[in-house]
Structure formats: structure tokens, C-alpha cells
Design a protein around this motif. Structure first.
Motif, mmCIF file in Angstrom:
data_model
loop_
_atom_site.group_PDB
_atom_site.id
_atom_site.type_symbol
_atom_site.label_atom_id
_atom_site.label_comp_id
_atom_site.label_asym_id
_atom_site.label_seq_id
_atom_site.Cartn_x
_atom_site.Cartn_y
_atom_site.Cartn_z
ATOM 1 N N GLY A 38 0.817 -1.219 0.000
ATOM 2 C CA GLY A 38 0.000 0.000 0.000
ATOM 3 C C GLY A 38 0.842 1.256 0.000
ATOM 4 O O GLY A 38 0.639 2.170 -0.800
ATOM 5 N N SER A 39 1.819 1.299 0.899
ATOM 6 C CA SER A 39 2.675 2.493 0.963
ATOM 7 C C SER A 39 3.533 2.632 -0.285
ATOM 8 O O SER A 39 3.762 3.740 -0.762
ATOM 9 N N SER A 40 4.006 1.511 -0.792
ATOM 10 C CA SER A 40 4.819 1.548 -2.017
ATOM 11 C C SER A 40 4.007 2.154 -3.144
ATOM 12 O O SER A 40 4.486 2.978 -3.909
ATOM 13 N N SER A 41 2.782 1.724 -3.223
ATOM 14 C CA SER A 41 1.886 2.225 -4.260
ATOM 15 C C SER A 41 1.630 3.720 -4.086
ATOM 16 O O SER A 41 1.591 4.466 -5.056
ATOM 17 N N SER A 42 1.501 4.142 -2.835
ATOM 18 C CA SER A 42 1.213 5.547 -2.545
ATOM 19 C C SER A 42 2.324 6.495 -2.957
ATOM 20 O O SER A 42 2.072 7.666 -3.209
ATOM 21 N N ILE A 43 3.565 6.004 -2.977
ATOM 22 C CA ILE A 43 4.642 6.909 -3.399
ATOM 23 C C ILE A 43 5.091 6.648 -4.837
ATOM 24 O O ILE A 43 5.975 7.296 -5.354
ATOM 25 N N GLY A 44 4.459 5.665 -5.469
ATOM 26 C CA GLY A 44 4.797 5.386 -6.863
ATOM 27 C C GLY A 44 6.005 4.493 -7.033
ATOM 28 O O GLY A 44 6.646 4.487 -8.079
ATOM 29 N N ALA A 45 6.313 3.715 -5.990
ATOM 30 C CA ALA A 45 7.466 2.809 -6.052
ATOM 31 C C ALA A 45 7.061 1.550 -6.808
ATOM 32 O O ALA A 45 6.716 0.526 -6.218
ATOM 33 N N LYS A 46 7.120 1.637 -8.118
ATOM 34 C CA LYS A 46 6.544 0.588 -8.972
ATOM 35 C C LYS A 46 7.193 -0.783 -8.830
ATOM 36 O O LYS A 46 6.512 -1.783 -8.645
ATOM 37 N N ARG A 47 8.509 -0.826 -8.939
ATOM 38 C CA ARG A 47 9.171 -2.136 -8.889
ATOM 39 C C ARG A 47 8.969 -2.801 -7.538
ATOM 40 O O ARG A 47 8.759 -4.019 -7.459
ATOM 41 N N VAL A 48 9.044 -2.002 -6.491
ATOM 42 C CA VAL A 48 8.845 -2.538 -5.146
ATOM 43 C C VAL A 48 7.434 -3.108 -5.044
ATOM 44 O O VAL A 48 7.233 -4.230 -4.569
ATOM 45 N N LYS A 49 6.484 -2.329 -5.525
ATOM 46 C CA LYS A 49 5.094 -2.747 -5.478
ATOM 47 C C LYS A 49 4.868 -4.052 -6.244
ATOM 48 O O LYS A 49 4.173 -4.948 -5.767
ATOM 49 N N ASP A 50 5.476 -4.157 -7.400
ATOM 50 C CA ASP A 50 5.322 -5.378 -8.203
ATOM 51 C C ASP A 50 5.868 -6.608 -7.493
ATOM 52 O O ASP A 50 5.279 -7.688 -7.559
ATOM 53 N N GLU A 51 6.999 -6.436 -6.796
ATOM 54 C CA GLU A 51 7.554 -7.561 -6.040
ATOM 55 C C GLU A 51 6.625 -7.928 -4.888
ATOM 56 O O GLU A 51 6.482 -9.100 -4.541
ATOM 57 N N CYS A 52 5.997 -6.909 -4.311
ATOM 58 C CA CYS A 52 5.037 -7.163 -3.233
ATOM 59 C C CYS A 52 3.877 -8.000 -3.746
ATOM 60 O O CYS A 52 3.403 -8.913 -3.051
ATOM 61 N N THR A 53 3.424 -7.680 -4.930
ATOM 62 C CA THR A 53 2.313 -8.427 -5.526
ATOM 63 C C THR A 53 2.693 -9.885 -5.683
ATOM 64 O O THR A 53 1.917 -10.787 -5.346
ATOM 65 N N ARG A 54 3.941 -10.117 -6.176
ATOM 66 C CA ARG A 54 4.430 -11.478 -6.342
ATOM 67 C C ARG A 54 4.480 -12.209 -5.007
ATOM 68 O O ARG A 54 4.064 -13.351 -4.877
ATOM 69 N N PHE A 55 4.962 -11.492 -4.004
ATOM 70 C CA PHE A 55 5.063 -12.077 -2.666
ATOM 71 C C PHE A 55 3.683 -12.489 -2.168
ATOM 72 O O PHE A 55 3.497 -13.598 -1.656
ATOM 73 N N LYS A 56 2.730 -11.600 -2.343
ATOM 74 C CA LYS A 56 1.369 -11.884 -1.870
ATOM 75 C C LYS A 56 0.774 -13.114 -2.557
ATOM 76 O O LYS A 56 0.033 -13.881 -1.944
#
Lengths: 161, 151
Positions: B83-101
Motif C-alpha cells: 500500500g505504501s509503495s503504491s502511494s509513493i509510486g514505487a513501482k518495482r517494489v510494489k510489483d515484487e510485493c504483488t508477487r510475494f502476496k
């Protein structure tokens, strides 16, 4: 939400043109973000970090009276869906159960696009369900709708619906 | 120090972050929120993110290494982090989070471990890049002010 509630009229009569929004989110980052989005759109903002605190601010906490609360001034409540303790949905329900607060529009925001979740919230009376992160255009639209609620006779044109 | 040159460098750096997918449009949205009342808004938000996320990453690490894995708990931590990654636009981090989930949902411990390494890596890379970016941005001065006065 076509009715011009006495609550909005009261704040308009006091010459307070800025809509007052209560934003609820357990994430400090997201609270700061929504606050900035709203203040940039000329809204007054109060934030709460969870549902219970939001209810307390609205004077709906246990054993409270609405007297010293911001209840009479709030024009819109925006709440995150996923929060520990009380979810945004549960908060919505409590607000809609309150005779004093049920007419205040509540917008639910979530990072997840779950159709059953969206339907559940809208069925419970949420004004809208929006995806996070909120954009300036989302807030502009909400702002515009707020103006329509408090001034039903002004017939403002809202762009970008 | 030619301010214009620095500003161009800042812009170029930001462009490259966007092109390489480190950041997405949300970061631009943050920059558009910044104004004279809050001239350091973006940096403050990003700093908040990195402070917050360090804590979350530690929690996730703990949850991964101590005893039988509680996937629900992991998913919850990761939800916040994503959520926070998405809020600041941290795309690659967010994508890895999605994979983790996804691995969490599948109850795949090994997948979680592997992806977590990626999450930490992307997080660290972004941190370094943004630190450099903000340093440069500070030197270049506030954007759009013709007087070039740094507040």
C-alpha cells in the motif's frame, strides 16, 4: 444524496465555505497524502487513524454526546477499507446507523478492486468506492459533488464526471 | 553551479526512473502536490515511507524465520507495505510485493523467501536512487521559481 441537510446549511450560514472532510486511514503516509490532496482542493481536513477515533471525533463514541464533536461541521467522510480493528465497512455501518450522521456522505477507498467488497459498501450506503492511491482528479470530483450537496439550487457544472 | 543545468539533471534522473520502472505516475502526482506551503512534501513523504517500510520489512523477516509460517500475518504485513509503495509510486517494489502476496496466498514458503529477497533488493535500490535524487533536487532549488531562492 439530494437533500440539503441542515448540517451543511449551518456551516454555510457561518460563512465557512470550505468543506470539512474527515479522513480515516491507519497508514500515516496515506493520511498525509489525503490531507494534502484535500487541502490543495480547499478543504478543511481532520484525520483519524482508526474507526474508533473517527467515531469519537464524530461524537458517536460510547457514552458520548455530539456536543463538542466536529459532527455538525463534517461534510464528507473518506475512509480506508482495510484497517485493523474496525474496517471501513464497519465504520460505514455505524455512521449509517446514527440518526445524526447517516446523511453525511461516506466514501470508501481501497487498494484492492474487489467487486463483492464494492457492492457490499455501496449497498450499505457508501457514496462511492474509490481505488487507492487517490488522484487529484478523484478529489476534484468529490469536491465538486460536495458543492452540489450544499448548494442544490446553484446548479454548478461539474467537469470530468 | 548552474541551476538550470542541475534542474535538467534532476528532470533527466526522474525521467530515467520512470522509464526504467522504478517509479510510476503516482510519484509525479506527489510532485504536483508540492507547493510553497509544503516545499519539501515529496521528500517528507518518501522519508516517511522508508522509515515505515524498514520496520515492516523487519517484521516480515521475523515472521519468515521464526517457526511455522503464518501466511495470514505475512500477507497482512505485505499488504501494508504494498500500500505504501503504491502511494509513493514505487513501482518495482510494489510489483515484487504483488508477487510475494501471490506466494502467500498459495501458502508457498519457498516462493515467499525468494520473492522477499527481491523485495528487499528493490527497496534498497530505490532508496539509494531517491537519496541521490533529492540531494540533487535540493541543490537545484525549488522547481518553477524564477527567482531561484531556496527556502
Amino acid at each position: 444524496m439530494a437533500s440539503s441537510s441542515s448540517l451543511s446549511s449551518a456551516s454555510m450560514a457561518m460563512g465557512d465555505e470550505k468543506p470539512h472532510v474527515l479522513a480515516v486511514d491507519d497508514s500515516l503516509l496515506d493520511r498525509k497524502l489525503i490531507e494534502k490532496l484535500l487541502t490543495n482542493s480547499s478543504c478543511k481536513v481532520t484525520t483519524a487513524e482508526n474507526g474508533q477515533k473517527a467515531l469519537d471525533l464524530l461524537g458517536l463514541g460510547d457514552g458520548q454526546h455530539a456536543l463538542n464533536s466536529i459532527a455538525s461541521k463534517v461534510n464528507l467522510i473518506i475512509t480506508d477499507y482495510c484497517m485493523p480493528g474496525m474496517t471501513g465497512y464497519e465504520l460505514l455501518k455505524k455512521i449509517k446507523e446514527s440518526p445524526t450522521m447517516k446523511d453525511i456522505p461516506v466514501v470508501i477507498v481501497s487498494s484492492e478492486n474487489v467487486p463483492t467488497r464494492i457492492k457490499k459498501c455501496l449497498d450499505e450506503g457508501a457514496e462511492e468506492f474509490m481505488l487507492k492511491p487517490l488522484q487529484k482528479s478523484d478529489v476534484n470530483r468529490l469536491r465538486c459533488q460536495l458543492t452540489k450537496f450544499s448548494n442544490p439550487h446553484k446548479g454548478m457544472l461539474c467537469m470530468g464526471r | 553551479m548552474d541551476r538550470n543545468h542541475l534542474k535538467r539533471q534532476v528532470d533527466f534522473m526522474k525521467r530515467s526512473f520512470l522509464d526504467q520502472g522504478y517509479l510510476d505516475e503516482q510519484f509525479i502526482q506527489l510532485e504536483e502536490l508540492q507547493d510553497d506551503d509544503n516545499p519539501n512534501f515529496v521528500e517528507e513523504i518518501v522519508t516517511l515511507f522508508f522509515n515505515d517500510s524498514a520496520r515492516l520489512l523487519q517484521n516480515i523477516e521475523q515472521a519468515l524465520v521464526s517457526g511455522p509460517i503464518d501466511f495470514a500475518k505475512l500477507d497482512n504485513y505485505m499488504h501494508q507495505f504494498k500500500g505504501s509503495s503504491s502511494s509513493i509510486g514505487a513501482k518495482r517494489v510494489k510489483d515484487e510485493c504483488t508477487r510475494f502476496k501471490e506466494y502467500c496466498t498459495a501458502g508457498n514458503a519457498e516462493g515467499c523467501f525468494r520473492t522477499f529477497v527481491q523485495v528487499k533488493q528493490e527497496h534498497a535500490t530505490l532508496r539509494t536512487k531517491l537519496e541521490t535524487y533529492f540531494q540533487l533536487a535540493r541543490q537545484a532549488g525549488p522547481p518553477g521559481t524564477s527567482r531561484g531562492q531556496v527556502r
